[in-house]
Design a protein around this motif. Structure first.
Motif, PDB file in Angstrom:
ATOM      1  N   ARG A   1       8.356  -0.267  -4.844  1.00  0.00           N
ATOM      2  CA  ARG A   1       8.204   0.893  -5.728  1.00  0.00           C
ATOM      3  C   ARG A   1       9.314   0.946  -6.778  1.00  0.00           C
ATOM      4  NH1 ARG A   1       4.806   5.127  -5.284  1.00  0.00           N
ATOM      5  NH2 ARG A   1       5.350   7.071  -6.340  1.00  0.00           N
ATOM      6  N   ALA A   2      10.519   0.521  -6.388  1.00  0.00           N
ATOM      7  CA  ALA A   2      11.654   0.576  -7.314  1.00  0.00           C
ATOM      8  C   ALA A   2      11.685  -0.602  -8.284  1.00  0.00           C
ATOM      9  CB  ALA A   2      12.962   0.634  -6.519  1.00  0.00           C
ATOM     10  N   PHE A   3      11.293  -1.786  -7.812  1.00  0.00           N
ATOM     11  CA  PHE A   3      11.492  -2.995  -8.622  1.00  0.00           C
ATOM     12  C   PHE A   3      10.214  -3.777  -8.911  1.00  0.00           C
ATOM     13  CE2 PHE A   3      15.363  -2.364  -6.003  1.00  0.00           C
ATOM     14  CZ  PHE A   3      16.245  -2.042  -7.029  1.00  0.00           C
ATOM     15  N   GLY A   4       9.074  -3.279  -8.416  1.00  0.00           N
ATOM     16  CA  GLY A   4       7.833  -4.005  -8.631  1.00  0.00           C
ATOM     17  C   GLY A   4       7.543  -4.952  -7.480  1.00  0.00           C
ATOM     18  N   PHE A   5       6.376  -5.581  -7.528  1.00  0.00           N
ATOM     19  CA  PHE A   5       5.954  -6.458  -6.445  1.00  0.00           C
ATOM     20  C   PHE A   5       6.251  -7.905  -6.795  1.00  0.00           C
ATOM     21  CE2 PHE A   5       2.712  -9.084  -4.309  1.00  0.00           C
ATOM     22  CZ  PHE A   5       3.005  -8.742  -2.992  1.00  0.00           C
TER      23      PHE A   5
ATOM     24  N   THR B   1       0.831  -1.204   0.000  1.00  0.00           N
ATOM     25  CA  THR B   1       0.000   0.000   0.000  1.00  0.00           C
ATOM     26  C   THR B   1       0.860   1.247   0.000  1.00  0.00           C
ATOM     27  OG1 THR B   1      -1.759  -1.147   1.193  1.00  0.00           O
ATOM     28  CG2 THR B   1      -1.794   1.262   1.252  1.00  0.00           C
ATOM     29  N   PHE B   2       1.945   1.225   0.779  1.00  0.00           N
ATOM     30  CA  PHE B   2       2.858   2.368   0.823  1.00  0.00           C
ATOM     31  C   PHE B   2       3.499   2.606  -0.541  1.00  0.00           C
ATOM     32  CE2 PHE B   2       7.105   4.181   1.473  1.00  0.00           C
ATOM     33  CZ  PHE B   2       6.776   5.346   2.159  1.00  0.00           C
ATOM     34  N   ALA B   3       3.868   1.535  -1.227  1.00  0.00           N
ATOM     35  CA  ALA B   3       4.477   1.662  -2.556  1.00  0.00           C
ATOM     36  C   ALA B   3       3.517   2.299  -3.546  1.00  0.00           C
ATOM     37  CB  ALA B   3       4.918   0.293  -3.067  1.00  0.00           C
ATOM     38  N   ASP B   4       2.234   1.997  -3.410  1.00  0.00           N
ATOM     39  CA  ASP B   4       1.232   2.513  -4.351  1.00  0.00           C
ATOM     40  C   ASP B   4       0.758   3.914  -4.009  1.00  0.00           C
ATOM     41  OD1 ASP B   4       1.348   0.142  -5.741  1.00  0.00           O
ATOM     42  OD2 ASP B   4      -0.343  -0.766  -4.683  1.00  0.00           O
ATOM     43  N   THR B   5       0.655   4.217  -2.704  1.00  0.00           N
ATOM     44  CA  THR B   5       0.010   5.469  -2.293  1.00  0.00           C
ATOM     45  C   THR B   5       0.907   6.389  -1.469  1.00  0.00           C
ATOM     46  OG1 THR B   5      -0.839   4.533  -0.207  1.00  0.00           O
ATOM     47  CG2 THR B   5      -2.181   4.222  -2.211  1.00  0.00           C
ATOM     48  N   LEU B   6       2.060   5.873  -1.001  1.00  0.00           N
ATOM     49  CA  LEU B   6       2.949   6.603  -0.089  1.00  0.00           C
ATOM     50  C   LEU B   6       2.262   6.917   1.236  1.00  0.00           C
ATOM     51  CD1 LEU B   6       4.843   9.071  -2.473  1.00  0.00           C
ATOM     52  CD2 LEU B   6       5.544   6.810  -1.667  1.00  0.00           C
ATOM     53  N   HIS B   7       1.276   6.107   1.585  1.00  0.00           N
ATOM     54  CA  HIS B   7       0.604   6.206   2.884  1.00  0.00           C
ATOM     55  C   HIS B   7       0.720   4.870   3.604  1.00  0.00           C
ATOM     56  CE1 HIS B   7      -1.141  10.169   2.256  1.00  0.00           C
ATOM     57  NE2 HIS B   7      -1.532   9.782   1.059  1.00  0.00           N
ATOM     58  N   LEU B   8       0.941   4.912   4.921  1.00  0.00           N
ATOM     59  CA  LEU B   8       1.027   3.691   5.714  1.00  0.00           C
ATOM     60  C   LEU B   8      -0.370   3.318   6.205  1.00  0.00           C
ATOM     61  CD1 LEU B   8       4.261   4.457   7.788  1.00  0.00           C
ATOM     62  CD2 LEU B   8       4.025   2.793   5.952  1.00  0.00           C
ATOM     63  N   ARG B   9      -1.015   2.411   5.491  1.00  0.00           N
ATOM     64  CA  ARG B   9      -2.350   1.932   5.845  1.00  0.00           C
ATOM     65  C   ARG B   9      -2.290   0.418   6.007  1.00  0.00           C
ATOM     66  NH1 ARG B   9      -6.759   4.898   4.304  1.00  0.00           N
ATOM     67  NH2 ARG B   9      -7.898   3.322   5.489  1.00  0.00           N
ATOM     68  N   PRO B  10      -2.522  -0.093   7.204  1.00  0.00           N
ATOM     69  CA  PRO B  10      -2.348  -1.527   7.436  1.00  0.00           C
ATOM     70  C   PRO B  10      -3.453  -2.408   6.857  1.00  0.00           C
ATOM     71  CG  PRO B  10      -3.029  -0.430   9.442  1.00  0.00           C
ATOM     72  CD  PRO B  10      -2.768   0.650   8.444  1.00  0.00           C
ATOM     73  N   HIS B  11      -4.710  -1.963   6.870  1.00  0.00           N
ATOM     74  CA  HIS B  11      -5.817  -2.783   6.392  1.00  0.00           C
ATOM     75  C   HIS B  11      -5.884  -4.124   7.110  1.00  0.00           C
ATOM     76  CE1 HIS B  11      -6.191   0.170   3.249  1.00  0.00           C
ATOM     77  NE2 HIS B  11      -4.996  -0.119   2.777  1.00  0.00           N
ATOM     78  N   ILE B  12      -5.418  -4.164   8.321  1.00  0.00           N
ATOM     79  CA  ILE B  12      -5.403  -5.413   9.087  1.00  0.00           C
ATOM     80  C   ILE B  12      -6.046  -5.180  10.444  1.00  0.00           C
ATOM     81  CG2 ILE B  12      -3.899  -7.055  10.289  1.00  0.00           C
ATOM     82  CD1 ILE B  12      -1.987  -6.866   7.958  1.00  0.00           C
ATOM     83  N   LEU B  13      -6.922  -6.080  10.829  1.00  0.00           N
ATOM     84  CA  LEU B  13      -7.614  -5.998  12.114  1.00  0.00           C
ATOM     85  C   LEU B  13      -7.145  -7.132  13.009  1.00  0.00           C
ATOM     86  CD1 LEU B  13      -9.823  -4.615  13.809  1.00  0.00           C
ATOM     87  CD2 LEU B  13     -11.457  -6.232  12.821  1.00  0.00           C
ATOM     88  N   LEU B  14      -6.610  -6.793  14.178  1.00  0.00           N
ATOM     89  CA  LEU B  14      -6.151  -7.795  15.126  1.00  0.00           C
ATOM     90  C   LEU B  14      -7.249  -8.034  16.156  1.00  0.00           C
ATOM     91  CD1 LEU B  14      -2.511  -6.494  15.672  1.00  0.00           C
ATOM     92  CD2 LEU B  14      -3.291  -8.261  14.097  1.00  0.00           C
ATOM     93  N   SER B  15      -7.874  -9.185  16.075  1.00  0.00           N
ATOM     94  CA  SER B  15      -9.005  -9.464  16.970  1.00  0.00           C
ATOM     95  C   SER B  15      -8.596  -9.469  18.435  1.00  0.00           C
ATOM     96  CB  SER B  15      -9.637 -10.813  16.595  1.00  0.00           C
ATOM     97  OG  SER B  15      -8.672 -11.847  16.673  1.00  0.00           O
ATOM     98  N   SER B  16      -7.319  -9.807  18.706  1.00  0.00           N
ATOM     99  CA  SER B  16      -6.856  -9.860  20.087  1.00  0.00           C
ATOM    100  C   SER B  16      -6.828  -8.494  20.755  1.00  0.00           C
ATOM    101  CB  SER B  16      -5.456 -10.474  20.137  1.00  0.00           C
ATOM    102  OG  SER B  16      -4.545  -9.699  19.376  1.00  0.00           O
ATOM    103  N   ALA B  17      -6.887  -7.416  19.953  1.00  0.00           N
ATOM    104  CA  ALA B  17      -6.822  -6.060  20.518  1.00  0.00           C
ATOM    105  C   ALA B  17      -8.171  -5.361  20.537  1.00  0.00           C
ATOM    106  CB  ALA B  17      -5.825  -5.222  19.718  1.00  0.00           C
TER     107      ALA B  17
END
Length: 219
Positions: free
Chosen positions: A112-116, A70-86
């Motif tokens: 971003r430099a070499f692709g995914f 996500t950071f490579a595509d948007t330059l934003h740190l977005r986890p999109h992950i939900l930890l049920s334990s928290a």
């Protein structure tokens, strides 16, 4: 003019010899690191990330890869992950960032430099492995001589857990390499520059992993 006739000539020759030996050792260690990785490649492979390896120890790669992509595509740190334990802490939480942001940015820069892909995911760890091995040599050689440098480098490069983590998108080897590099820079700086530079170096590695603040002890 012969060496004996030139003031300081012996010292010049000695320093050149030491520099040549250093370059030779670092070159040989780089080749050794490549050989060790070649031997270890069948263990971790380059076609897929082994998320479930070591009884799920490497499952954190899910978070690292998802956030870094996500950071490579948007330059934003977005986890999109939900930890049920928290969830018990705040019912309004919709996503979690469980680690320092530095490694996400490093891994995202690789994408971003070499692709995914798989080798792009392993690149930070591979560089950390090489820097850690060469750094171990330089630190030990500085403290106890060339033989100690070789011993330290061999112990690091041949360590099975180190090789295992090198073949993953985990942050451990990247953090180890960055910490080793920071300590090397600190030790080779003039003493008057160390206090200010030490703070900056600590901050930079702290962004990779909070435990790297322990570098304050040798600094």
């Amino acid at each position: 003019m012969s060496i004996s006739e030139q003031p300081g000539g012996v010292r010049v020759v000695a320093s050149r010899s030491a520099a040549a030996a250093l370059v030779l050792d670092l070159g040989l260690l780089t080749l050794l690191a490549a050989f060790m990785l070649l031997l270890a490649t069948p263990t971790f492979g380059l076609r897929r990330l082994h998320i479930g390896a070591q009884s799920g120890t490497f499952s954190d790669q899910l978070t690292y890869v998802a956030v870094a992509r996500t950071f490579a595509d948007t330059l934003h740190l977005r986890p999109h992950i939900l930890l049920s334990s928290a969830l018990w802490r705040r019912s309004s939480i919709t996503e979690h960032m469980i680690y320092q942001p530095g490694y996400f940015a490093v891994l995202g820069a690789s994408y971003r430099a070499f692709g995914f892909g798989v080798w792009q995911s392993l690149l930070p760890s591979l560089l950390g492995y090489l820097i850690g091995g060469l750094g171990a040599y330089l630190l030990a050689a500085r403290a106890a001589g060339r033989g100690a440098g070789w011993l330290a480098a061999l112990l690091f490069l041949g360590c099975p857990p180190v090789l295992l983590f090198t073949g993953s998108a985990m942050s451990d080897l990247t953090t180890a390499g960055a910490g080793t590099l920071a300590l090397l820079i600190f030790l080779w700086l003039p003493e008057r520059a160390r206090p200010a530079a030490g703070v900056l170096l600590l901050c930079s590695v702290y962004l990779l992993r909070e435990t790297m603040a322990l570098l304050a002890a040798p600094m």
